[in-house]
Scaffold this motif. Structure first.
Motif, PDB file in Angstrom:
ATOM      1  N   LYS C  86       1.064  -1.429  -0.151  1.00 36.00           N
ATOM      2  CA  LYS C  86      -0.139  -0.012   0.131  1.00 36.00           C
ATOM      3  C   LYS C  86       0.553   1.289  -0.004  1.00 36.00           C
ATOM      4  O   LYS C  86       1.649   1.491   1.086  1.00 36.00           O
ATOM      5  N   SER C  87       0.693   2.001  -1.090  1.00 38.38           N
ATOM      6  CA  SER C  87       1.662   3.543  -1.225  1.00 38.38           C
ATOM      7  C   SER C  87       1.275   4.129  -0.071  1.00 38.38           C
ATOM      8  O   SER C  87       2.053   4.760  -0.151  1.00 38.38           O
ATOM      9  N   ASP C  88       0.658   4.369   0.521  1.00 36.51           N
ATOM     10  CA  ASP C  88      -0.685   5.446   1.514  1.00 36.51           C
ATOM     11  C   ASP C  88       0.542   4.919   3.073  1.00 36.51           C
ATOM     12  O   ASP C  88      -0.111   6.182   3.825  1.00 36.51           O
ATOM     13  N   LEU C  89       1.159   3.999   2.896  1.00 39.59           N
ATOM     14  CA  LEU C  89       1.371   3.225   3.966  1.00 39.59           C
ATOM     15  C   LEU C  89       2.769   2.688   4.077  1.00 39.59           C
ATOM     16  O   LEU C  89       3.614   2.628   3.291  1.00 39.59           O
TER      17      LEU C  89
END
Lengths: 251, 51, 204, 224
Positions: C86-89
């Motif tokens: 997950k790129s936002d985590l």
């Protein structure tokens, strides 16, 4: 999953393709005859209704199309379920072929129901529970068809739309009874429901003829459309390239 | 037909139109799929014969 | 032992593979070669059960991998083109989730950060990592997984020399422990373990 | 890993994601507020008109704002490959789908219920109407999330599927809308609405137990 032998045989696309090839006309022509007879009987022979006069004759087209619209959705969902469980490409072809016909009959039921409403309720569109359910059914058909065609890969479109049809058919009774409850809480004492009046045999047999005629018509039409869908799904199969070779007027 | 003639005839008329439309679209669909496939098979055959 | 029987798959009018059979015994690797678009990735996805072949089945120890997915347990560790992170985590959050998914503790992935040069960026969002770092982060998920079958799609892509060496060493160790690897590769790679090559595209 | 543990892990991850992208959480709530305030401007500010329309308008606005956030439910998971990892593992995918729908409900459904009383006041709804609105939303929105997750899973692989998603999901959500909106209206008129509430609860239980299997099959199709 074990499948009875005859179903395997019928399920093989080339076999089904040949059968539907010669069977379709044998369904369509009797259907046309029955429909012609039913129209004549419904318009001329059947006595007028004591209450609605000749207006009631519209049931001869409204009831068969409404009946078919629900029947075809059920058949479509069943074919889709068979396709999803046994991964039978032919079942997807049947579901894909049945959808447009079902949508047309739903549209027909809506239009004839609305026109029938004019003399009965004075307005073309009345939020009668049955007409409302038909309208929602039309949306379910449109949803099936647009989802199926929004995938490049036909097999993916079949499976996605098939799943939607199965979910839809489970929801259909719930939607129908919610609509009936919804219209019942507005019940004024003098409601004129879209009910076929008490029907004598002279009135009934044209209706039964037309229902049978419409059903045969659908069956013949379906077989023709299934041929097209099967050809498209089996385009890479050897038997298709065989019968499509130039110079052979096969199939 | 009493006062209902226009309603009854229009519903039967629309029904006939819809039935005919269905027959035509079904036939045209089958013909177009068949022609597409014939073109395809012919083109494949030509390409294969060139190799 | 992984074996596949009679795999057939078409994409539109193009036949990717027809009646394809192969078998890979424990401790060995199968290298998939072929031009781009010859169906390497698709075949890997078929083995993983993501893509459904028109005919044929993939078996693990003789049991259908697709149908008995739950009973067979952790069989496959797949690393595809996408990282699966997950790129936002943050990197830590992603790897903790991946570890818990395959039943491992946090120490499993923390030990690998140092050798892969990711120790400094654990709290960074994956979005801020470079492509090479993201690739190595995705590799951690495969390395910590107990799954005996590694399915990797161009594992050496955008990795530097050190990264490549590390990956090859990891694959060799995995094969030495009796695991199986299915690799779609472009470059020439030498593995110490026995490996066969399957050419796709021309055989259609 | 136990199924429950998996569902909890997926739920926690999705909530962390939602927290990280705070904007996505706010948009359904803001959409709900804006759409609800359009009607008085378009129709009329009179008290009796608003009281008559209030329940229906608020329910439709809630339904549409939840639909809004459904579009992106699986799109990101498909693009970054995290759904693939979940689909390959031996874990039960329906449990993951239930967790995803629960995360969507917590992010897009619950805030609406908290905002609903405020908007109900602007529609001059009586006390009984406001409580009925919150109760029906509380029982109805989970079903919307679940049915919506099937639609989102089916259209995850399709480009610009906004309209298509609405066409697929809205007919299935009609029973919830009917019992929710009409139930609130009946309560506003002072009638007892235990019937609709029980039915909404029944829909929620039916959806929670059956729909995850459908959306698991749907996501496998999109992953193909």
């Amino acid at each position: 999953m074990y499948l009875p032998n005859w179903m395997h045989k019928l399920a093989s696309p080339p076999h089904f393709f040949r059968i539907s090839g010669w069977l379709a006309p044998w369904l369509l022509w009797p259907a046309v005859a029955l429909i012609a007879l039913g129209f004549y009987a419904g318009l001329v022979l059947a006595p007028a209704d004591y209450q609605q006069g000749d207006g009631f004759r519209i049931i001869y087209v409204h009831v068969p199309s409404a009946y078919l619209s629900t029947l075809i959705y059920g058949l479509m969902a069943a074919a889709a379920a068979v396709g999803l469980i046994w991964r039978m490409k032919l079942a997807y072809a049947v579901a894909a072929a049945a959808a447009p016909i079902g949508a047309w009959f739903t549209f027909l039921a809506l239009v004839t129901g609305a026109i029938w409403g004019k003399p009965m309720w004075g307005t073309f569109w009345e939020w009668d529970p049955r007409l409302t359910s038909e309208l929602i059914l039309l949306f379910l058909y449109l949803g099936f068809m647009s989802l199926r065609t929004s995938f490049e890969e036909p097999t993916k479109g079949d499976r996605a739309a098939g799943l939607l049809a199965v979910v839809g058919v489970v929801n259909l009774p719930i939607i129908h009874y919610s609509v009936i409850w919804w219209s019942s809480i507005h019940q004024g004492p003098t409601i004129k429901k879209l009910d076929a009046p008490s029907i004598t045999w002279e009135m009934a047999w044209p209706l039964l003829t037309l229902i049978l005629g419409f059903t045969l018509f659908f069956a013949g039409l379906l077989l023709q459309r299934v041929q097209a869908e099967v050809l498209e799904r089996e385009r890479n199969a050897r038997w298709v390239t065989e019968i499509m070779r130039p110079g052979i007027e096969g199939g | 037909m009493g006062g209902y003639a226009p309603y009854v005839w229009s519903t039967f008329g629309i029904t006939l139109v819809v039935l005919v439309i269905n027959v035509i679209t079904a036939k045209r669909r089958l013909r177009s799929v068949r022609e597409q496939l014939k073109l395809r098979v012919a083109r494949d055959a030509r390409r294969r014969s060139k190799e | 032992m992984l074996d596949a029987k009679g795999l057939t798959l078409w994409r539109g009018y193009q036949c990717l593979f027809e009646q394809l059979n192969f078998a890979v015994s424990a401790g060995s690797a199968l290298l998939l070669r072929g031009a781009n678009g010859s169906g390497k990735t698709t075949l890997l996805r078929v083995v993983c059960g993501l893509t459904r072949p028109e005919t044929g089945e993939v078996r693990w120890q003789g049991r259908d991998l697709q149908r008995e997915r739950a009973q067979l347990g952790q069989v496959i560790a797949y690393s595809g083109h996408q990282t699966g992170l997950k790129s936002d985590l943050s990197l830590a959050q992603n790897l903790r989730f991946a570890a818990r998914l395959c039943g491992q503790g946090d120490d499993a992935w923390q030990a690998l950060l140092e050798p892969l040069g990711l120790a400094a960026s654990t709290q960074l969002d994956v979005r801020l990592l470079s492509a090479g770092q993201q690739r190595r982060a995705a590799l951690v998920r495969t390395l910590i997984s107990p799954a005996p079958l590694w399915v990797m799609d161009e594992p050496l892509a955008n990795l530097d020399a050190a990264g490549r060496a590390y990956v090859l060493a990891a694959v060799d160790r995995h094969l030495a422990d009796g695991g199986i690897a299915l690799l779609a590769v472009h470059e020439e790679i030498e593995l110490s373990a026995p490996s066969k090559t399957l050419l796709l595209g021309e055989t259609a | 890993m136990s199924t429950l543990g998996l569902a909890a892990a997926v739920l926690r991850r999705d909530l962390a994601l939602a927290y990280r992208r705070w904007g996505d959480v706010a948009s359904p709530v803001m959409f709900f507020a804006i759409v609800s305030s359009l009607f008085p401007l378009a129709l009329s500010p009179q008290r009796d008109v608003l009281q008559l329309l209030g329940p229906g308008v608020l329910w439709i606005a809630a339904l549409l704002s939840m639909l809004l956030s459904l579009n992106a439910l699986f799109r990101q998971d498909l693009e970054d490959g995290s759904m693939e990892q979940l689909a390959i593992g031996p874990q039960s995918l329906p449990a993951v789908m239930l967790a995803k729908a629960a995360a969507h409900w917590l992010v897009a459904g619950l805030p609406l219920i908290l905002l609903a009383p405020l908007l109900a006041v602007t529609y001059h709804l009586p006390g009984s109407g406001v409580t009925a609105l919150c109760l029906t939303l509380l029982l109805g929105t989970p079903t919307l999330s679940l049915l919506g997750s099937v639609g989102a899973a089916l259209t995850a692989g399709v480009r610009q599927s906004g309209g298509l998603l609405a066409l697929l999901v809205l007919p299935l959500c009609l029973p919830v809308l009917i019992f929710g909106a009409r139930g609130t209206a009946l309560a506003a008129d002072g009638e007892v609405i235990s019937g609709p509430l029980y039915l909404l609860a029944a829909f929620a239980v039916l959806a929670a137990s059956l729909v995850p299997f459908a959306s698991a099959a749907a996501i496998r199709i999109s992953l193909d």
